[in-house]
Design an enzyme around this catalytic site. Structure first.
Site, PDB file in Angstrom:
ATOM      1  N   THR A 319       0.861  -1.020   0.191  1.00  0.00           N
ATOM      2  CA  THR A 319      -0.075   0.033  -0.009  1.00  0.00           C
ATOM      3  C   THR A 319       0.844   1.165   0.104  1.00  0.00           C
ATOM      4  OG1 THR A 319      -1.898  -1.242   1.110  1.00  0.00           O
ATOM      5  CG2 THR A 319      -1.866   1.327   1.201  1.00  0.00           C
ATOM      6  N   ASP A 377      -8.082   3.584  -1.230  1.00  0.00           N
ATOM      7  CA  ASP A 377      -6.872   4.255  -0.398  1.00  0.00           C
ATOM      8  C   ASP A 377      -6.316   5.361  -1.072  1.00  0.00           C
ATOM      9  OD1 ASP A 377      -7.692   2.091   1.020  1.00  0.00           O
ATOM     10  OD2 ASP A 377      -5.635   1.519   1.237  1.00  0.00           O
ATOM     11  N   ASP A 404     -12.279   3.141   1.772  1.00  0.00           N
ATOM     12  CA  ASP A 404     -11.086   3.706   2.650  1.00  0.00           C
ATOM     13  C   ASP A 404     -10.384   4.824   2.150  1.00  0.00           C
ATOM     14  OD1 ASP A 404     -12.237   1.808   4.455  1.00  0.00           O
ATOM     15  OD2 ASP A 404     -10.551   0.169   3.758  1.00  0.00           O
ATOM     16  N   ARG A 467     -14.974   3.366   8.895  1.00  0.00           N
ATOM     17  CA  ARG A 467     -14.661   2.141   9.785  1.00  0.00           C
ATOM     18  C   ARG A 467     -13.407   2.019  10.208  1.00  0.00           C
ATOM     19  NH1 ARG A 467     -13.972  -2.657   5.397  1.00  0.00           N
ATOM     20  NH2 ARG A 467     -12.337  -1.820   3.981  1.00  0.00           N
ATOM     21  N   TRP A 469      -9.597   1.276  11.326  1.00  0.00           N
ATOM     22  CA  TRP A 469      -8.572   0.522  10.865  1.00  0.00           C
ATOM     23  C   TRP A 469      -7.723   0.270  12.204  1.00  0.00           C
ATOM     24  CZ3 TRP A 469      -3.756   2.585   7.881  1.00  0.00           C
ATOM     25  CH2 TRP A 469      -3.148   1.576   7.402  1.00  0.00           C
TER      26      TRP A 469
END
Length: 553
Positions: A319, A377, A404, A467, A469
């Site tokens: 990522t 992301d 996200d 949410r 993480w």
């Protein structure tokens, strides 16, 4: 309202267990993980015990909730004092509603009052003025002032922070004035009118100020050097694809910035799409990217790596490694341009399709009229490590994605931004706006204020606000997000928070306040800030840190 008086001074126990530390960062207790409540009064008991009267006509009345009223309008310096004369560094906050405010009038909050004529004062004045003053023996000296609407019949939240010789004044959570005071270092609090009438409610005093001089032992508020002044104007260069500038690539211009740079280095970028990976190293601070036309769409910096993209030397990028632009140099700014990750999900079948447009790991970053484009992301707002806070201010920006797409442990304020959710073709779940991993020792994660949440085509009730993480299952990553004073589209779910990887959203620090729009329906699954709590969760509170950083305009 509940009774909230704590007097005399209460001692705060040290929280050592994880659960205790989390409790301090939750709303309803101290204002931060390192501040203890010294005094509080919401007048719900109907009396003024603990206050010392000094002129005026004081009584508890009802104004939505019990409130303290001073009803005598022909008296100069009517006031009450409360608290301990031994208090030193603290923040006093109160809701204040001027009832009458003539040309010679004022309604004020007092700090470090050592008597009836010596104190610090934050005053609401006629003519749309707020003034922070040092009052000694009845003679006022202005420490700072600001022009902002002041109207009789309107509630305002005033706050004064005293820390050593530094005094700061806040209105509705925004810093309006600051200065250096030379009065006594200790003293009580007070409420004051001058030829005016007013009501007061929700008075609180917290120790140590909201900007602590000593951070909690578990986290360093910033690893960034604190400048003694604004860095002077420095060098500049121009990037142009057609060769008409100093460089044809953005990274080449960054490489030309001197290592250890200590002044602002401005890189002006002419129109074009720059397909390249860009990194601003930690040893090159004070770099600015500026799109030359003022139109963010004219300058695009993009690449198309995803987490699962194979690396030439083997393995995949992951990522963080997928980021088109990585920012490690502190005090970076960007204006009038676009950062993008153009990874095509439909053309690939990777098991990991996170594709970051921008990864931030530095402190004191400003993005103004910047677009962040991607899918999963998009914007990874992080910090250099879990013990360091990285702050960023996003003003008039556009952030879009689906899953996200704003995530990480950074502290970020999104002010007047468009947050755009892209459809994933689902009728029930088109993704999550945020996935914060804020460390438990940091009271501030992501704040969205005066933003607009839109969508390209995601259906109604199909997008979550966020949410929690927990990277690698870290139990100390307790996400913190507030959406306030924003317009939420119909795509936002009525139950907008959800669990992640076995961690419940209810254990995170998720809140809303005074949102509007079709997606702002208040339900039992949408925790709301109270009016008394809201000023603690305003832009300047998030960004101030230990150095008083204030990029807001």
């Amino acid at each position: 309202m509940r009774r909230n008086r704590r007097f005399p001074l209460l001692a705060a126990a040290t929280a050592t267990a994880t659960a205790a530390l989390l409790a301090l960062t939750q709303l309803g207790g101290a204002h931060s993980a390192y501040a203890a409540t010294l005094f509080g009064d919401d007048f719900s008991d109907g009396d003024t015990a603990g206050w010392s009267k000094s002129g005026g006509t004081w009584s508890v009345v009802t104004d939505g909730s019990p409130a303290l009223q001073q009803a005598k309008g022909d008296t100069d310096n009517a006031r009450l004092f409360a608290g301990s004369s031994s208090w030193t560094d603290y923040t006093v906050q109160a809701r204040v509603k001027p009832l009458t405010l003539p040309a010679n009038g004022a309604t004020a909050l007092l700090a470090r009052a050592s008597g009836s004529t010596t104190f610090y004062r934050l005053a609401l004045l006629p003519g749309d003025q707020v003034r922070l003053e040092s009052v000694r023996s009845g003679t006022a000296t202005a420490l700072g002032s600001a022009s902002r609407p002041v109207a009789a019949g309107t509630w305002y939240t005033l706050g004064i922070e005293v820390a050593g010789s530094t005094v700061r004044g806040y209105v509705d959570g925004a810093l309006v004035a600051s200065g250096t005071g030379t009065l006594t270092a200790t003293g009580r609090i007070g409420l004051q009118t001058r030829y005016a009438t007013a009501r007061y409610d929700d008075v609180t005093v917290t120790s140590g100020g909201t900007t602590p001089t000593t951070p909690p032992a578990t986290v360093s508020p910033t690893a960034t050097p604190t400048p003694t002044s604004t860095p002077p104007a420095g060098q500049s260069s121009v990037v142009a694809r057609d060769g008409s500038g100093d460089f044809t690539s953005v990274q080449a211009a960054v490489n030309a910035v001197p290592s250890g740079n200590s002044s602002r280095y401005t890189i002006t970028i002419r129109p074009g799409t720059y397909r390249e990976l860009v990194t601003i190293p930690a040893d090159r601070p004070y770099v600015s990217f500026v799109g030359s036309t003022g139109n963010a769409g004219d300058v695009v910096i993009t690449y198309d790596n995803a987490s699962g993209t194979p690396k030439p030397e083997g393995g995949t990028y992951g990522t963080s490694g997928s980021a088109s632009v990585t920012i490690d140099g502190h005090d970076f700014t960007a204006k009038h341009l676009t950062f993008s990750n153009s990874f095509d999900e439909a053309a690939h079948d990777y098991s990991a399709e996170q594709a970051v447009a921008v990864l931030t790991r530095a402190d004191r970053l400003v993005f103004d009229n910047v677009r962040f484009l991607g899918n999963q992301d998009t914007l990874y707002h992080n910090s250099v490590n879990s013990g360091t806070i990285g702050r960023a201010y996003f003003r008039n920006c556009h952030v879009e994605g689906d899953v996200d797409f704003i995530f990480g442990r950074g502290t970020g304020v999104f002010d007047r931004c468009e947050i755009r959710s892209l459809s994933r073709g689902s009728s029930s779940n088109n993704g999550y706006v945020t996935a914060p991993s804020t460390m438990i020792s940091n009271p501030y994660g992501f704040l969205f204020t005066r933003c607009t949440l839109t969508t390209d085509s995601a259906g109604a009730q199909s997008v979550h606000l966020g949410r929690p993480w927990h990277p690698s299952g870290d139990v100390n990553a307790i996400g913190q997000v507030v959406f306030r004073d924003s317009v939420l589209g119909a795509h936002i779910k009525d139950s907008p928070w959800t669990d992640m990887s076995g961690f419940s959203w209810k254990d995170a620090r998720f809140f809303e306040y005074r949102n509007t729009g079709a997606g702002a329906t208040v339900t039992v699954d949408r925790p709301q800030l109270t009016d008394a709590q809201a000023p603690t969760y305003a832009a300047q509170k998030y960004l101030a840190g230990s150095d008083g950083w204030n990029p807001i305009s």
